[in-house]
Design a protein around this motif. Structure first.
Motif, PDB file in Angstrom:
ATOM      1  N   SER A  37       0.806  -1.083  -0.178  1.00 12.03           N
ATOM      2  CA  SER A  37      -0.039  -0.049   0.217  1.00 12.03           C
ATOM      3  C   SER A  37       0.921   1.106   0.081  1.00 12.03           C
ATOM      4  N   THR A  38       0.322   2.298  -0.412  1.00 12.30           N
ATOM      5  CA  THR A  38       1.108   3.510  -0.508  1.00 12.30           C
ATOM      6  C   THR A  38       0.390   4.910   0.005  1.00 12.30           C
ATOM      7  N   PHE A  39       1.027   5.660   0.687  1.00 11.57           N
ATOM      8  CA  PHE A  39       0.480   6.841   1.081  1.00 11.57           C
ATOM      9  C   PHE A  39       1.125   7.896   0.354  1.00 11.57           C
ATOM     10  N   ALA A  40       0.484   8.724  -0.442  1.00 16.24           N
ATOM     11  CA  ALA A  40       1.363   9.788  -1.020  1.00 16.24           C
ATOM     12  C   ALA A  40       0.726  11.180  -0.768  1.00 16.24           C
ATOM     13  N   ALA A  41       1.549  11.995  -0.279  1.00 15.94           N
ATOM     14  CA  ALA A  41       1.009  13.469  -0.034  1.00 15.94           C
ATOM     15  C   ALA A  41       0.696  14.109  -1.113  1.00 15.94           C
ATOM     16  N   GLY A  42      -0.338  15.077  -1.084  1.00 16.39           N
ATOM     17  CA  GLY A  42      -0.499  16.164  -2.054  1.00 16.39           C
ATOM     18  C   GLY A  42       0.525  17.388  -2.075  1.00 16.39           C
ATOM     19  N   THR A  43       0.373  18.381  -2.813  1.00 15.59           N
ATOM     20  CA  THR A  43       1.350  19.365  -2.733  1.00 15.59           C
ATOM     21  C   THR A  43       0.491  20.697  -2.812  1.00 15.59           C
ATOM     22  N   LEU A  44       0.866  21.655  -1.824  1.00 13.29           N
ATOM     23  CA  LEU A  44       0.287  22.993  -1.744  1.00 13.29           C
ATOM     24  C   LEU A  44       1.433  23.772  -2.639  1.00 13.29           C
ATOM     25  N   ASP A  45       1.111  24.595  -3.701  1.00  9.09           N
ATOM     26  CA  ASP A  45       1.994  25.159  -4.285  1.00  9.09           C
ATOM     27  C   ASP A  45       1.584  26.373  -5.057  1.00  9.09           C
ATOM     28  N   ILE A  46       1.666  27.547  -4.796  1.00 10.20           N
ATOM     29  CA  ILE A  46       1.195  28.760  -5.142  1.00 10.20           C
ATOM     30  C   ILE A  46       1.976  29.702  -5.801  1.00 10.20           C
ATOM     31  N   ASN A  47       1.825  30.527  -6.809  1.00  7.94           N
ATOM     32  CA  ASN A  47       2.819  31.264  -7.387  1.00  7.94           C
ATOM     33  C   ASN A  47       2.017  32.729  -7.691  1.00  7.94           C
ATOM     34  N   ILE A  48       2.816  33.929  -7.734  1.00  9.14           N
ATOM     35  CA  ILE A  48       2.129  35.151  -8.118  1.00  9.14           C
ATOM     36  C   ILE A  48       2.677  35.601  -9.180  1.00  9.14           C
ATOM     37  N   GLN A  49       1.919  35.983 -10.236  1.00 13.50           N
ATOM     38  CA  GLN A  49       2.062  36.447 -11.626  1.00 13.50           C
ATOM     39  C   GLN A  49       2.021  38.115 -11.619  1.00 13.50           C
ATOM     40  N   GLY A  50       2.905  39.077 -11.509  1.00 16.52           N
ATOM     41  CA  GLY A  50       2.643  40.173 -11.473  1.00 16.52           C
ATOM     42  C   GLY A  50       2.761  40.754 -12.916  1.00 16.52           C
ATOM     43  N   ASP A  52       4.234  43.857 -13.676  1.00 22.33           N
ATOM     44  CA  ASP A  52       5.468  44.976 -13.710  1.00 22.33           C
ATOM     45  C   ASP A  52       6.681  44.085 -14.000  1.00 22.33           C
ATOM     46  N   THR A  53       7.908  44.818 -14.028  1.00 22.92           N
ATOM     47  CA  THR A  53       9.195  44.702 -14.179  1.00 22.92           C
ATOM     48  C   THR A  53       9.703  43.307 -13.364  1.00 22.92           C
ATOM     49  N   ASP A  54      10.282  42.486 -13.871  1.00 25.19           N
ATOM     50  CA  ASP A  54      10.695  41.186 -13.029  1.00 25.19           C
ATOM     51  C   ASP A  54       9.434  40.561 -12.117  1.00 25.19           C
ATOM     52  N   ASN A  55       8.271  40.594 -12.813  1.00 28.64           N
ATOM     53  CA  ASN A  55       7.171  39.841 -12.362  1.00 28.64           C
ATOM     54  C   ASN A  55       6.558  40.671 -10.979  1.00 28.64           C
ATOM     55  N   ALA A  56       7.055  41.607 -10.791  1.00 32.69           N
ATOM     56  CA  ALA A  56       6.543  42.375  -9.373  1.00 32.69           C
ATOM     57  C   ALA A  56       5.324  42.767  -9.491  1.00 32.69           C
ATOM     58  N   ILE A  57       4.470  42.801  -8.441  1.00 36.91           N
ATOM     59  CA  ILE A  57       3.318  43.503  -8.465  1.00 36.91           C
ATOM     60  C   ILE A  57       3.312  44.862  -8.542  1.00 36.91           C
ATOM     61  N   ILE A  58       4.092  45.567  -7.996  1.00 38.45           N
ATOM     62  CA  ILE A  58       4.392  46.870  -8.382  1.00 38.45           C
ATOM     63  C   ILE A  58       5.889  47.553  -8.530  1.00 38.45           C
ATOM     64  N   ASP A  59       5.984  48.135  -9.470  1.00 28.54           N
ATOM     65  CA  ASP A  59       7.419  48.822  -9.704  1.00 28.54           C
ATOM     66  C   ASP A  59       7.150  49.958 -10.283  1.00 28.54           C
ATOM     67  N   VAL A  60       7.282  51.207  -9.647  1.00 30.94           N
ATOM     68  CA  VAL A  60       7.043  52.538 -10.084  1.00 30.94           C
ATOM     69  C   VAL A  60       7.973  53.486  -9.381  1.00 30.94           C
ATOM     70  N   ASN A  61       8.197  54.828  -9.936  1.00 30.44           N
ATOM     71  CA  ASN A  61       9.220  55.719  -9.563  1.00 30.44           C
ATOM     72  C   ASN A  61       8.611  57.093  -9.741  1.00 30.44           C
ATOM     73  N   ASN A  62       9.132  58.288  -9.395  1.00 28.81           N
ATOM     74  CA  ASN A  62       8.752  59.599  -9.627  1.00 28.81           C
ATOM     75  C   ASN A  62       7.524  59.610  -8.859  1.00 28.81           C
ATOM     76  N   LEU A  63       7.370  59.133  -7.719  1.00 24.19           N
ATOM     77  CA  LEU A  63       6.004  59.302  -6.866  1.00 24.19           C
ATOM     78  C   LEU A  63       5.836  60.635  -6.225  1.00 24.19           C
ATOM     79  N   LYS A  64       4.587  61.143  -6.049  1.00 24.71           N
ATOM     80  CA  LYS A  64       4.323  62.444  -5.528  1.00 24.71           C
ATOM     81  C   LYS A  64       3.053  62.262  -4.770  1.00 24.71           C
ATOM     82  N   PRO A  65       2.691  62.759  -3.517  1.00 17.70           N
ATOM     83  CA  PRO A  65       1.670  62.970  -3.033  1.00 17.70           C
ATOM     84  C   PRO A  65       0.381  63.232  -3.812  1.00 17.70           C
ATOM     85  N   GLY A  66      -0.594  62.090  -3.663  1.00 14.22           N
ATOM     86  CA  GLY A  66      -1.661  62.192  -4.283  1.00 14.22           C
ATOM     87  C   GLY A  66      -1.859  61.089  -5.777  1.00 14.22           C
ATOM     88  N   ASP A  67      -0.446  60.677  -5.867  1.00 15.21           N
ATOM     89  CA  ASP A  67      -0.489  59.516  -7.055  1.00 15.21           C
ATOM     90  C   ASP A  67      -1.063  58.456  -6.504  1.00 15.21           C
TER      91      ASP A  67
END
Length: 200
Positions: A37-50, A52-67
């Motif tokens: 008999s065998t017991f095989a555990a399942g796998t938990l595996d999530i990944n994030i697909q952004g 912006d650059t390098d798959n980031a969720i956010i990559d921004v510059n030149n910010l100012k208040p109100g943006d």
């Protein structure tokens, strides 16, 4: 026959009888079957697909208040098990190039809104600041609970949810010059939790 011969013959006879009796204990039918008999555990595996650059969720510059910055990202369940919760752990570091923040925290001035689209109507389901999000208790970090309303299905194996988040550099109407030239490096860790065990 002498006494010694008789004694020797009696001992030999006794030994033969014991041997026959002992040998007789193995004279029965037997059958052996091996089942693997065998017991095989399942796998938990999530990944994030952004987006912006390098798959980031956010990559921004030149910010100012109100943006404001609206971003979408995909939460992919590439494992074999369903996910009931995804706990979000947020952390950040501020780069103070001028060294004049005087205790002011840029993370306090970045508002974060998690959004869902219901029938083409955008709804804010969770709103906080980066500072609060990075210090909140674990019970308040269930991303699927915010986005999906805690639905029982969670994130099924092999499926994807598209999530939307809006960042805002809040203009508080006061002098925010201390943040000029500053940077903020944001790290989000997504921790998937399995669903409850079930009868197999």
């Amino acid at each position: 026959m002498g006494i010694k011969s008789k004694l020797g013959m009696g001992a030999a006879t006794g030994a033969l009888a014991i041997a026959l009796i002992g040998g007789g204990t193995f004279a029965y039918f037997s059958d052996t079957e091996v089942n693997a008999s065998t017991f095989a555990a399942g796998t938990l595996d999530i990944n994030i697909q952004g987006n912006d650059t390098d798959n980031a969720i956010i990559d921004v510059n030149n910010l100012k208040p109100g943006d404001t910055m609206l971003r979408t990202f995909k939460l992919n369940n590439t494992g074999s098990l369903d996910v009931s919760k995804v706990l979000l752990t947020s952390s950040y570091t501020v780069g103070d190039t001028n060294g004049n923040n005087a205790g002011a925290d840029l993370g306090e001035h970045i508002k974060v809104k998690f959004l869902v689209n219901n029938d083409k109507r955008t709804e804010v389901v969770h709103e906080t600041t980066l500072k609060k999000l990075s210090s909140t208790d674990v019970v308040d970090r269930d991303l699927l609970g915010w986005i999906l309303g805690g639905e029982n299905d969670g994130l099924r194996a092999g499926t994807t949810d598209t999530l939307t988040v809006q960042f805002e550099f809040v203009d508080n109407g006061k002098d925010q010059n201390v943040f000029q030239g500053d940077s903020l490096k944001l790290n989000w860790k997504f921790d998937a939790k399995q669903t409850s065990g079930s009868a197999k």
